[in-house]
Write an enzyme that holds these catalytic residues in place. Structure first.
Site: not given
Ligand code: DGL
Length: 273
Positions: A10-11, A73, A152, A184, A186
């Site tokens: 993931d990011s 992600c 976060e 998403c 998060h």
């Molecule tokens: N992990 C990203 C997503 O699911 C969210 C956080 C980001 O913008 O990198 O889209």
């Protein structure tokens, strides 16, 4: 017999919500997780940039001999999945198709809401995936970028979180969706606040559970699943110093993170110079 690990990335920390479901449904599997904490967020970046990052991370994980890759992600799944599948030959699972499948199966009124990052919503990936399953379903989308920093920061059920949810979700609520996709990684952290804001009768869909089901099915069908009596090990890589990942990650994973290492993708030969 030695079994290869599942790679997941993931990011940043968000993909840990997907890893949590993988560990729950496949506790025997080893996993390698990479959080690109030095370059998060992806949701505001161009598809070209996100795809370049995703290619680099996949190279890193494939070099560690994984058997399957999960793009945990939504932004990567929305804009880079096809490019990854063309470049790499191992099974690659994104989170959009599983989430779309679940949403299409639970909606009763045929009105589905999808929330995600700007990149995910701009790509229309969820709308296309849901309509491929059932073209009759009406899909209403909304980017909710502030949910990422709120999650976060751990501001998940205070006044700021509630007001932000109220403003973002008002339109979807008024449109009468009966299903809302948390598009998403998060957003499951803010689940309670989102559920309260949407009110009873709106079913929330988290791609994580459905993604874990998809992964289990692929491993089973291809005889790559580890015997259930075994116990998996979990290793973590991050591209920035681990401190922030450790602090927030415990909340995302729901348990204490161990074995977190910082890596420099350039030094690993995963970045085109
Ligand atoms: N992990 C990203 C997503 O699911 C969210 C956080 C980001 O913008 O990198 O889209």
């Amino acid at each position: 017999m030695s079994w290869k690990a599942i790679g997941i990335f993931d990011s940043g920390v968000g993909g840990l919500t997907v890893l949590k479901e993988i560990i729950k449904s496949l506790p025997q599997e080893d996993t390698l997780y990479l959080g690109d904490t030095a370059r998060v967020p992806y949701g505001t970046k161009s598809p070209e940039t996100v795809t370049r990052y995703a290619m680099e991370i996949t190279t890193f994980l494939v070099n560690r001999d994984i058997k399957l890759l999960i793009a945990a992600c939504n932004t990567v799944s929305a804009v880079s999945l096809e490019a990854l599948k063309q470049r790499f030959s191992l099974p690659i699972v994104g989170v959009i198709e599983p989430g779309a499948r679940r949403a299409a199966s639970v909606t009763k009124t045929g009105k589905v809401g999808v929330i995600g990052t700007e990149g995910t919503i701009r790509s229309s990936a969820y709308t296309k995936a849901i309509k491929r399953i059932n073209p009759e379903i009406e899909v209403i989308t909304r980017a909710c970028p502030l949910f990422v920093p709120l999650a976060e920061e751990g501001w998940i059920d205070n006044d700021v979180a509630r007001l932000t949810a109220e403003i973002y979700l008002r339109g979807l609520k008024n449109d009468g969706v009966d299903t809302l996709v948390l598009g998403c990684t998060h957003y499951p952290i803010l689940r309670e606040t989102i559920a309260t804001t949407m009110g009873e009768g709106v079913q929330l869909v988290d791609s994580a559970e459905e993604t874990a089901r998809t992964v289990a099915e692929i491993l089973r069908n291809s005889c790559m699943i580890r015997p259930p009596a075994e116990r998996g090990n979990h290793h973590y890589f991050v591209t920035d110093v681990p401190a922030g990942f450790l602090k927030v990650g415990n909340r995302f994973l729901g348990e204490t993170l161990h074995d977190v290492h910082q890596v420099v993708l350039e030094k690993e030969g995963c970045v085109a110079q």
